[in-house]
Scaffold this active site. Sequence first.
Site, PDB file in Angstrom:
ATOM      1  N   HIS A 160       2.739  47.941  21.313  1.00 39.03           N
ATOM      2  CA  HIS A 160       3.656  48.234  20.348  1.00 39.03           C
ATOM      3  C   HIS A 160       3.000  49.000  19.329  1.00 39.03           C
ATOM      4  O   HIS A 160       4.013  50.040  18.817  1.00 39.03           O
ATOM      5  CB  HIS A 160       4.301  46.878  19.761  1.00 39.03           C
ATOM      6  CG  HIS A 160       5.288  46.496  20.597  1.00 39.03           C
ATOM      7  ND1 HIS A 160       4.939  45.290  21.327  1.00 39.03           N
ATOM      8  CD2 HIS A 160       6.576  46.614  21.138  1.00 39.03           C
ATOM      9  CE1 HIS A 160       5.981  44.963  21.961  1.00 39.03           C
ATOM     10  NE2 HIS A 160       7.103  45.851  21.836  1.00 39.03           N
ATOM     11  N   GLU A 165      12.546  42.330  32.578  1.00 42.77           N
ATOM     12  CA  GLU A 165      11.325  42.652  32.184  1.00 42.77           C
ATOM     13  C   GLU A 165      10.231  41.611  32.795  1.00 42.77           C
ATOM     14  O   GLU A 165       8.982  41.582  32.317  1.00 42.77           O
ATOM     15  CB  GLU A 165      11.002  43.068  30.687  1.00 42.77           C
ATOM     16  CG  GLU A 165      11.500  42.035  29.839  1.00 42.77           C
ATOM     17  CD  GLU A 165      11.587  42.443  28.326  1.00 42.77           C
ATOM     18  OE1 GLU A 165      10.979  43.312  27.924  1.00 42.77           O
ATOM     19  OE2 GLU A 165      12.351  41.813  27.594  1.00 42.77           O
ATOM     20  N   ASP A 224       7.070  45.565  29.897  1.00 42.13           N
ATOM     21  CA  ASP A 224       6.552  44.329  30.196  1.00 42.13           C
ATOM     22  C   ASP A 224       6.605  43.797  31.555  1.00 42.13           C
ATOM     23  O   ASP A 224       5.919  42.976  32.201  1.00 42.13           O
ATOM     24  CB  ASP A 224       7.651  43.256  29.498  1.00 42.13           C
ATOM     25  CG  ASP A 224       6.981  42.868  27.810  1.00 42.13           C
ATOM     26  OD1 ASP A 224       5.673  42.739  27.918  1.00 42.13           O
ATOM     27  OD2 ASP A 224       8.001  43.178  27.066  1.00 42.13           O
ATOM     28  N   CYS A 277      14.708  51.200  29.887  1.00 49.91           N
ATOM     29  CA  CYS A 277      14.488  51.339  28.363  1.00 49.91           C
ATOM     30  C   CYS A 277      12.956  51.405  27.922  1.00 49.91           C
ATOM     31  O   CYS A 277      12.502  51.331  26.973  1.00 49.91           O
ATOM     32  CB  CYS A 277      15.338  50.710  27.375  1.00 49.91           C
ATOM     33  SG  CYS A 277      14.687  48.777  27.644  1.00 49.91           S
TER      34      CYS A 277
HETATM   35  C1  PEP Z   1       9.774  46.971  27.598  1.00 48.68           C
HETATM   36  O1  PEP Z   1       9.124  45.701  27.797  1.00 48.68           O
HETATM   37  O2  PEP Z   1       9.878  47.737  28.413  1.00 48.68           O
HETATM   38  C2  PEP Z   1      10.752  47.084  26.609  1.00 48.68           C
HETATM   39  C3  PEP Z   1      11.442  48.112  26.413  1.00 48.68           C
HETATM   40  O3  PEP Z   1      10.591  46.037  25.463  1.00 48.68           O
HETATM   41  P1  PEP Z   1       9.262  46.192  24.481  1.00 48.68           P
HETATM   42  O4  PEP Z   1       8.451  47.466  24.732  1.00 48.68           O
HETATM   43  O5  PEP Z   1       9.841  46.270  23.121  1.00 48.68           O
HETATM   44  O6  PEP Z   1       8.676  44.873  24.702  1.00 48.68           O
HETATM   45 MG    MG Z   2       9.532  44.075  26.273  1.00 42.24          MG
END
Ligand code: PEP
Ligand code: MG
Length: 579
Positions: free
Chosen positions: A194, A436, A460, A507
């Site tokens: 993140h 995910e 994920d 995403c």
């Molecule tokens: C992902 O896991 O691809 C996602 C978009 O969510 P995050 O990166 O916030 O876990």
């Molecule tokens: Mg995620």
Amino acid sequence: MNIILHGVAIGGGIAIGRAHLISHSMDDVAHYSLEDHEIAAEVTRFDDAVRATRKELEMLWGSIPENAPAELGAFLSLHIMLLGDVTISREPRDIIEKQACNAEWALKLQCDQLVEQFDAIEEDYLRERKNDVLQVVERIFKNLDGHAPQLPAPGDLLEDTILVAHDLSPADMAYFKDSNFAAFVTDVGGTTSHTAILGRSLDLPSVIALHQARELVREDEQIIVDGQQGVLIVNPDELVLNEYRRRQRAWRDARRKLSSIRKSSAQTKDGTPVELLANIELPKDVDDVRDSGAVGVGLFRSEFLFLGRDTLPTEDEQFESYRTVAEALKGQPVTIRTMDLGADKNPKWLNHDVADNPALGLTGIRLCLAEPLMFRAQLRALLRASVFGKIKILFPMVNSLGELKQAIAQVEYAKQELKEEGQRFAEDVEVGAMIEIPSAALVVGSFLKHVDFLSIGTNDLIQYTLAIDRNDDSVSHLYDPVHPAVLKLILHTIRTGIKGNVPVSVCGEMAGDPRLTRLLLAMGLRKFSMHPSSLLSVKQVVLNTHLDDIAPIAGRMLRSEDPDKIADLLQLLNAGPGD
Ligand code: PEP
Ligand code: MG
């Protein structure tokens, strides 16, 4: 001294500026001086932290299960005893008073001295007790945390400031989102951690996993951050500086050129329309969405509204945030993911113990379902905001149809409550699930009847499919978006969605990586959601691609289970007609 370090490139171009060291953990401690009148309060703060630590240890000691190994009780008693020793609980107070410094610094000085003494002991058993001392000191540190100004105020940063940290948490990054600075680098972190994601969303040059930057760089030294190549150069000479100034100009020129396609509609050479959407973390990011030419928000990571604060935001506060975004997008879709907390995103107000394996613990929708009042407040806020724009609700980390049904039932309860209260909301608000977790991808067909859309969270999905911690740079070379197992899960999800007439987007970071755009297009993906800063590079690839041209090579890639062959074919796919 001239130093060059190599790490993982997060992008954002090149920055030339001055280092500002960020303090955090024990090896990375803030040091500041106190005025005379502040000393007594600092001593009290230290005493409070020692008291809280004792309470914690005593509680742990009192709750040892009967079948626990005998050593556990012995260690805890030892820790309680060490805490009572003057070297830990009294001498740092003297240092605060004598040196007029903050409690963390006093504790660190004392700890360094103790460690030195332990290291000099010849007897093995006694020497190993050093770790017990360190653990007790760590606990006091944790209890001091939150009171000390460890991070600089965002307003204190300058335009050429480059933040140098051992690590930055998602909460830290959200904190810095408001400030003006040139770049950041960290010693740890994986490509889709993140921290890295927020770094990309800040659109600043950044490099992570440098290992020793925090140790080697000195405050205010001149440094170059190359976010494209993943390089950090400390104290560059004039020749190197000139070369990087030239590269910086070239990078900015290329970005400027790209802006000419901002208004063009995204479609392939054969006329297939593609939706390019934006990922955001906070309501103020909507300006970037507009500037990027995105046709809506494909992922609003709403949990950032919950981080970096001492209390849970109220329903009304949340409603205002969602309404602001919905109104700003003027009817374009705004996909708001319900809070995806837990794992590496743990707000102060959430009184949950950090699990041994948090990525497999109480996160995402599991946490929401375990805290129904908190979840209900968010759903009510989302529904109330839905009359101000086109809000869609997205559930994170869904693992099975059962979990999905429970989440949808919560939406229905929230609707019922609002109806009874006479509050307005859009009856037809769309709900979707993130895919995910591999289990969700494998049973995605069972979700179709219950959702209006699906969104693949590749960050994920890769982590859980390959058993690679996305935050751990020691395994980041194994974190492979085009691993055949990952591609199979993505392809299965896209094809199932197409067959069932349920729109599917991606995403995760894969959607914003122009090297993967053609592959995803060939897999049938028509909706990509990414950082606004990546949007034009992806659009350029879309505009330069004819689906018929890429189908044969992509087909071979998707049939192969050999990573080397897949890597070669990916190169071929990107080098093919259109460039
Ligand atoms: C992902 O896991 O691809 C996602 C978009 O969510 P995050 O990166 O916030 O876990
Ligand atoms: Mg995620």
